[in-house]
Enzyme design. Structure first.
Site, PDB file in Angstrom:
ATOM      1  N   CYS A  29     -11.450   2.192  14.381  1.00 40.73           N
ATOM      2  CA  CYS A  29     -11.280   2.436  12.983  1.00 40.73           C
ATOM      3  C   CYS A  29     -10.232   1.571  12.421  1.00 40.73           C
ATOM      4  O   CYS A  29      -9.222   1.449  13.030  1.00 40.73           O
ATOM      5  CB  CYS A  29     -10.728   3.843  12.674  1.00 40.73           C
ATOM      6  SG  CYS A  29     -10.442   4.329  10.878  1.00 40.73           S
ATOM      7  N   SER A  84     -11.097   2.610   2.690  1.00 45.22           N
ATOM      8  CA  SER A  84      -9.656   2.671   3.330  1.00 45.22           C
ATOM      9  C   SER A  84      -9.333   4.081   3.192  1.00 45.22           C
ATOM     10  O   SER A  84      -8.684   4.649   2.596  1.00 45.22           O
ATOM     11  CB  SER A  84      -8.640   2.053   2.596  1.00 45.22           C
ATOM     12  OG  SER A  84      -7.380   2.198   2.947  1.00 45.22           O
TER      13      SER A  84
END
Ligand SMILES: Cc1cc2nc3c(=O)[nH]c(=O)nc-3n(C[C@H](O)[C@H](O)[C@H](O)COP(=O)(O)OP(=O)(O)OC[C@H]3O[C@@H](n4cnc5c(N)ncnc54)[C@H](O)[C@@H]3O)c2cc1C
Ligand SMILES: Cc1cc2nc3c(=O)[nH]c(=O)nc-3n(C[C@H](O)[C@H](O)[C@H](O)COP(=O)(O)O)c2cc1C
Ligand code: FES
Lengths: 307, 266
Positions: free
Chosen positions: A130, A69
């Protein structure tokens, strides 16, 4: 055997490419691996403005996989122009693919417009996949109209090939790939990370502040390969295949399934020399890359003929 | 020395306590190549699970090898513990910056503080200072006496070594912060490596007392993806001097050593 291959109009000295976000800008790792011997390096996604990225934690290992992340932390276009392009001018043979992201279409376009002047850049890769940022990227990548607009506008800014990197997180990946093709993209890159998550049983809450994260590494290889097979059968665009590749057999599977070249991501962390090690092994094994690319479908066609 | 990827021979692998081990790895000129607080990225397993490398600080070096000490806490350290003397192991190093020994001024007091597995880098620092004839006081905290994994090595040190345990089972009882007169810190330089609560306690206590005239350099730990400054997985929040903003810096390449004054804990 020579490993030279063509990715659309781009000539690669071998079909091994460093995946965006797992190789920095190429310099961080140059003490360990001679990047001039690679097919291409895809630089970490850059955006118009610097991005700080997501709060910690950002990384968690899973069985044979990695959840991340990161949130596209990058120094932005200005710093990229100042610090990255010039040293790259001295790097020979390896192609430079610049991955571009943005909060909206205009940000992508501005980055491409400003970078188009640099002859060292061989192609732009539009990151519309993404999973770790709220605006742009995946929001564009999940919307056929926006995908088309982005590609059309990008093509009008540059003559360099446009690579589009797509997400595995929607049921209609074949549709997305077809839109990409009709909108005029030159090369397809697949796949970005799979959405995953982790629950902290002590806090009874999500482990990542952003709740979800992107899964990569050997754990996703069969999933990524299946998507490649689906798309390669339906779309004529040259494809950069990736997702969990960790050895020569994996590379060959992706090439046979229709990828013209492959990218390696997470495994660079395990073995920063892996791209070269695999290229050397393929040379040793005398593999004729161009003969095997897409051979899965050729055989199928032959079979149909025989039947 | 630039970082390298090497396949190295394991020269020794010993259990120090039931959960703490030490591994000596062949590396020619290690004593010159590695500085205190630098670390190596170790391929703990020969399979794809555990997948990524694990970082470990240098505990000691000699002209032909370095030693790491580690605690078995999860899959990576468990896999590492099964590697045998004589095996080959893949190492990337030296990585990271190091304690700024060059900033020690003449007649300045040097205080070194270590806790838990963080003791590795402060032990190496003490040894390097000894070679340079720099005096120091080493303050070490463990949870309990059974955790003290390197007592002989600590006893071999020539400087003043104070050991504390949280439960009082060895040395002084309590946390290391409780055993130091912070008002004594005038004209001091402090190097610290330990669990985050310990490091934060030092930062807090020094701020509370309002001593301005010293620097604390802390070696930090973060979960690492690459160890090479590529993934941005290992960042800490640091203050930017010119304004009230902050930036994320990588522990693996901008650190692991930071001036504690710059760190914003999250
Ligand atoms: C620069 C640096 C130097 C280090 N030096 C040493 C050393 O000399 N000796 C030593 O024993 N350990 C050291 N560590 C910590 C060591 O890397 C971890 O203990 C190891 O990665 C754990 O791996 P694992 O698979 O066994 O545990 P995991 O299953 O990965 O983790 C077990 C638990 O530990 C936590 N954890 C894992 N890695 C870290 C980390 N880096 N920081 C904080 N918490 C973590 C996890 O969140 C989890 O709760 C160092 C870490 C860094 C960043
Ligand atoms: C830490 C990390 C950061 C990444 N950052 C980017 C990025 O900035 N842009 C991008 O297009 N892909 C990014 N990716 C995705 C990879 O490029 C790749 O698509 C994905 O990891 C699957 O390949 P792999 O299994 O070989 O890693 C990142 C992956 C990881 C693990
Ligand atoms: S661990 Fe990847 S940048 Fe530090």
């Amino acid at each position: 055997m020579d490993l030279k291959t063509k990715l659309g109009n781009i000539e690669l000295q071998n079909p091994l490419i460093a995946a965006s976000g797992t190789f920095g800008y190429g310099f961080e790792i140059k003490d360990i691996i001679n990047i001039e011997e690679l097919g291409a390096v895809t630089t970490k996604t850059i955006t118009l403005h610097p991005r700080l990225g997501n709060p910690l934690p950002r990384i968690l290992e899973t069985p044979a996989g990695l959840l991340n992340s990161i949130g596209l932390q990058n120094p932005g276009l200005k710093a990229f122009k100042k610090n990255i392009i010039l040293p790259w001018e001295k790097i020979k043979n390896v192609k430079m693919f610049v991955s571009v992201g943005g909060n909206d279409i205009s940000e992508y376009i501005q980055v491409i417009a400003e970078l188009d002047q640099y002859s060292r850049i061989d192609a732009f890769e539009l990151n519309i996949s993404c999973p770790n940022v709220k605006k742009g990227c995946l929001a564009i990548g999940s919307n056929p109209i926006l995908i088309e607009q982005l590609i059309t506008q990008a093509k009008s800014q540059t003559k360099k090939p446009i690579i589009v990197k797509i997400s595995p997180n929607f049921s209609n990946i074949i549709e997305t790939a077809k839109i990409t093709e009709t909108a005029g993209a030159d090369i397809l890159s697949m796949v970005n990370t799979f959405l995953g998550t982790k629950i902290d049983i002590k806090t009874k809450d999500f482990y990542f502040k952003n709740k979800v994260a992107g899964l990569s590494g050997p754990a996703i290889k069969p999933l990524a390969l299946k998507l490649l097979v689906d798309v390669a059968e339906q779309v004529k665009l040259p494809i950069i295949g990736m997702g969990g590749i960790s050895n020569t057999e994996d590379v060959l599977e992706f090439l046979i399934a229709g990828a013209s070249a492959v990218s390696i991501g997470t495994m660079n962390f395990r073995n920063p020399k892996i791209l070269l090690a695999l290229a050397n092994e393929m040379k040793k094994q005398d593999i004729n890359v161009n003969e095997i690319i897409g051979s899965l479908f050729n055989r199928k066609k032959n079979k149909t003929l025989i039947l | 020395m630039t970082k390298q990827l090497r396949n190295c021979r394991i020269l020794a692998h010993k259990e120090l306590t039931p959960n703490n081990l030490s591994m000596q790895v062949e590396w020619l000129n290690a004593d010159q190549d590695f500085q205190p607080a630098q670390f190596v990225q170790v391929e703990t397993s020969t399979t794809l699970d555990p997948l990524i490398r694990r970082p470990f600080s240098i505990f000691d070096t000699d002209p032909y090898s370095f030693t790491i000490t580690y605690k078995k806490i999860g899959a990576g350290t468990q896999a590492l513990s099964t590697r045998k003397k004589g095996d080959t192991i893949s190492i990337i190093g030296p990585l990271g910056n190091f304690y700024p020994i060059h900033k020690i001024k003449n007649n300045q007091k040097v205080l070194i503080v270590g806790g838990g597995t963080g003791i590795a880098s402060v032990h190496y620092l003490a040894k390097v200072l000894e070679k340079k004839n720099i005096n120091y006081t080493l303050l070490i905290g463990f949870s309990r006496c059974t955790d003290i994994f390197c007592e002989p090595e600590l006893q071999d040190l020539k400087g003043e070594v104070i050991i504390t345990t949280n439960d009082g089972s060895k040395g002084k009882k309590g946390f290391v912060t409780e055993h130091f007169n912070f008002h004594d810190l005038n004209n001091s330089i402090i190097f610290i490596c330990g669990p985050e609560p310990m490091t934060r306690a030092w930062q807090k206590k020094s701020e509370l007392i309002g001593i301005q005239n010293y620097d604390i350099y802390a070696s930090l730990e973060e979960y690492m993806g690459c160890g090479l400054g590529i993934c941005n997985g290992c960042v800490v929040k640091v203050k930017i001097k010119k304004n009230d903003q902050f930036d994320f810096k990588c522990v693996c390449t901008n650190g692991p050593v930071f001036n504690l004054k710059d760190i914003i804990w999250t």
